[in-house]
Design an enzyme around this catalytic site. Structure first.
Site, PDB file in Angstrom:
ATOM      1  CG  ASP A  25       1.057   3.107   4.633  1.00 29.43           C
ATOM      2  OD1 ASP A  25       0.433   2.640   4.866  1.00 29.43           O
ATOM      3  OD2 ASP A  25       2.383   2.337   4.378  1.00 29.43           O
TER       4      ASP A  25
ATOM      5  CG  ASP B  57      -3.405   2.231   5.107  1.00 28.25           C
ATOM      6  OD1 ASP B  57      -4.440   2.255   4.826  1.00 28.25           O
ATOM      7  OD2 ASP B  57      -2.529   1.659   5.577  1.00 28.25           O
TER       8      ASP B  57
ATOM      9  CG  ASP C 110      -0.011   0.470   2.555  1.00 26.15           C
ATOM     10  OD1 ASP C 110       1.072   0.227   2.487  1.00 26.15           O
ATOM     11  OD2 ASP C 110      -0.994   0.176   3.563  1.00 26.15           O
TER      12      ASP C 110
HETATM   13  N1  CTP Z   1       0.534   0.858  11.500  1.00 29.45           N
HETATM   14  C1  CTP Z   1      -0.269   1.309  12.553  1.00 29.45           C
HETATM   15  N2  CTP Z   1      -1.415   1.040  12.961  1.00 29.45           N
HETATM   16  C2  CTP Z   1      -2.169   0.580  11.802  1.00 29.45           C
HETATM   17  C3  CTP Z   1      -1.470   0.078  10.608  1.00 29.45           C
HETATM   18  C4  CTP Z   1      -0.039   0.251  10.622  1.00 29.45           C
HETATM   19  O1  CTP Z   1       0.481   2.119  13.683  1.00 29.45           O
HETATM   20  N3  CTP Z   1      -3.467   0.242  12.080  1.00 29.45           N
HETATM   21  C5  CTP Z   1       1.843   1.223  11.312  1.00 29.45           C
HETATM   22  C6  CTP Z   1       2.658  -0.072  11.082  1.00 29.45           C
HETATM   23  O2  CTP Z   1       3.261  -0.198  12.773  1.00 29.45           O
HETATM   24  C7  CTP Z   1       3.747   0.241  10.457  1.00 29.45           C
HETATM   25  C8  CTP Z   1       3.313   1.365   9.428  1.00 29.45           C
HETATM   26  O3  CTP Z   1       2.001   1.593   9.974  1.00 29.45           O
HETATM   27  O4  CTP Z   1       4.863   0.876  11.017  1.00 29.45           O
HETATM   28  C9  CTP Z   1       3.123   0.929   7.910  1.00 29.45           C
HETATM   29  O5  CTP Z   1       2.291  -0.349   7.991  1.00 29.45           O
HETATM   30  P1  CTP Z   1       2.051  -0.949   6.636  1.00 29.45           P
HETATM   31  O6  CTP Z   1       1.669  -0.183   5.513  1.00 29.45           O
HETATM   32  O7  CTP Z   1       1.147  -2.248   7.037  1.00 29.45           O
HETATM   33  O8  CTP Z   1       3.497  -1.807   6.307  1.00 29.45           O
HETATM   34  P2  CTP Z   1       4.606  -1.181   5.348  1.00 29.45           P
HETATM   35  O9  CTP Z   1       5.880  -1.090   6.434  1.00 29.45           O
HETATM   36  O10 CTP Z   1       4.353   0.297   4.807  1.00 29.45           O
HETATM   37  O11 CTP Z   1       4.932  -2.304   4.276  1.00 29.45           O
HETATM   38  P3  CTP Z   1       4.121  -2.333   2.983  1.00 29.45           P
HETATM   39  O12 CTP Z   1       5.139  -2.081   1.895  1.00 29.45           O
HETATM   40  O13 CTP Z   1       3.693  -3.888   2.859  1.00 29.45           O
HETATM   41  O14 CTP Z   1       2.959  -1.566   2.973  1.00 29.45           O
HETATM   42 MN    MN Z   2       2.649   0.528   3.669  1.00 33.32          MN
HETATM   43 MN    MN Z   3      -0.578   0.826   5.475  1.00 28.59          MN
END
Ligand code: CTP
Ligand code: MN
Ligand code: MN
Ligand code: MN
Length: 368
Positions: free
Chosen positions: A206, A294, A204
């Site tokens: 963020d 997100d 995703d």
């Molecule tokens: N996070 C959070 N609360 C959530 C979802 C995510 O605090 N409800 C934080 C996670 O702890 C992480 C960050 O947001 O540090 C990013 O989460 P995520 O998008 O799931 O993972 P990524 O590290 O960005 O990996 P990816 O490339 O798979 O998205």
């Molecule tokens: Mn992410």
């Molecule tokens: Mn995320």
């Protein structure tokens, strides 16, 4: 002397937040094996076991060179009996029987496929699996009542399971910036998550949004969402208002690790023409490029904590909180840092590391 035989004498600290963990490292075969077992434990809701495998993998990711023999691991922290056994197997035979069995197990494959649907967690997937549902198509045929997120997850299943590229992330960033500035000029938008850690792809994208005038950011998300919807950029969104707890001194310590910021979990529709290396060739008029996005809004005074908390990796965050509690008797969240009852202010990540008595680790080295 074999190269790297001296590995064990290098002292490696035991918390991942004390180490530099770059994206590219020297022990992929070993960490891939341990990650499968971690994933399997998490899908089976065995969190403790999952964390143990994740910590072992993270230790290997931080090593300055390839491990060639088990004798090099003597004296290193984070390697439990089970992880060591798997590592030795892979070093000697090239594969681990347990990892192979897991990878090929019907349950693991089904749980991965089902939790790969946006909106579906391990509990729900397990219930469906035990009813004989093993794939998204099985689910579609089952006639189960799905919630709004799951319906979107099923509808865009293939798209959402393609990795998001860096250029797609940049394109989404430009859209988010236009939306935010249209409703709140002066707001600041920061790319967080895996892309901030230097990843070239993600599951995703963020973003963290704030405004230098504290309070101006309140209620921002519904306005941003309206703008995005009017422009046709959203395939799905779920916005949640903030639910801050205040104490006399500052943001209260949340009861769980879940933070209380205003947020939006969404699926964006991206025009394939807006970025160059889209993995979707023809026919462009029929292609819907769906990307999970997100969005999180933080007050300016909590920005550094939110930035640190949302940059990840998940294990790095977990280790930071564990370090704070066990080594410093502090509590860290994405809102605040407390030294017992005392709120410790910070306007940068560097200050938070300093409060915690840790060397500053830049985002690109938080890939634990
Ligand atoms: N996070 C959070 N609360 C959530 C979802 C995510 O605090 N409800 C934080 C996670 O702890 C992480 C960050 O947001 O540090 C990013 O989460 P995520 O998008 O799931 O993972 P990524 O590290 O960005 O990996 P990816 O490339 O798979 O998205
Ligand atoms: Mn992410
Ligand atoms: Mn995320
Ligand atoms: Mn895509």
């Amino acid at each position: 002397q074999k190269p790297g035989l001296e590995l064990a004498v290098v002292s490696v600290p035991s918390y991942a937040c004390q180490r530099h963990t770059p994206l590219l490292h020297h022990n992929i075969t070993l960490t891939d094996a341990l990650s499968i077992l971690a994933e399997n434990a998490e899908l089976g809701e065995n969190e403790g076991r999952g964390v143990a495998f994740r910590r072992a993998a993270a230790l290997l990711k931080s090593l300055p060179q390839e491990v060639r023999g088990a004798e090099q691991l003597r004296g290193l922290p984070c390697l439990g009996e089970h992880s060591l056994r798997v590592i030795k197997e892979v070093l000697e035979d090239g594969v681990s029987l347990e990892v192979e069995t897991t990878t090929h197990s019907e349950q693991f494959k089904a749980m991965k496929a089902l939790t790969g649907i946006f909106g579906v967690g391990a509990k729900t997937a397990d219930r469906w699996f035990r009813e004989g549902i093993h794939t998204p198509s099985d689910l579609q045929r089952s006639g189960h009542t799905l919630n709004r997120a799951q319906r979107a997850g099923l509808q865009y299943y293939d798209e959402l399971n393609l990795p998001v590229t860096k250029s797609e992330a940049v394109a989404i960033g430009q859209i988010v910036e236009r939306a935010v500035h249209a409703v709140l000029p002066g707001a600041e938008i920061t790319l967080i998550g895996g892309f901030r850690r230097g990843k070239q792809t993600g599951h995703d994208v963020d973003f963290l949004i704030t405004h230098p005038d504290e309070g101006r950011e309140e209620g921002l998300m519904p306005k941003v969402v309206s703008w995005l919807e009017a422009q046709g950029f959203l395939l799905y969104q779920k916005t949640t208002g903030n639910s801050y707890l205040e104490s006399k001194e500052g943001p209260a310590r949340p009861a769980s690790n879940m933070d209380r910021f205003e947020r939006c979990f969404s699926i964006f529709r991206l025009n394939p023409h807006t970025h160059s290396d889209s993995p979707h060739p023809l026919p462009q008029t029929l292609v819907v490029v769906a990307v999970r996005v997100d969005l999180v809004v933080s007050p300016y005074s909590q920005f550094a904590f939110a930035l640190l908390g949302w940059t990840g990796s998940k294990l790095f965050e977990r280790e930071l909180r564990r370090w704070a509690v066990h080594e410093k008797a502090m509590t860290l969240s994405s809102h605040a840092l407390y030294d017992r009852k005392r709120y410790l202010r910070a306007s940068s990540e560097e200050e938070i590391f300093a409060h915690l008595g840790l060397e500053y680790i830049p985002p690109c080295d938080r890939n634990a």
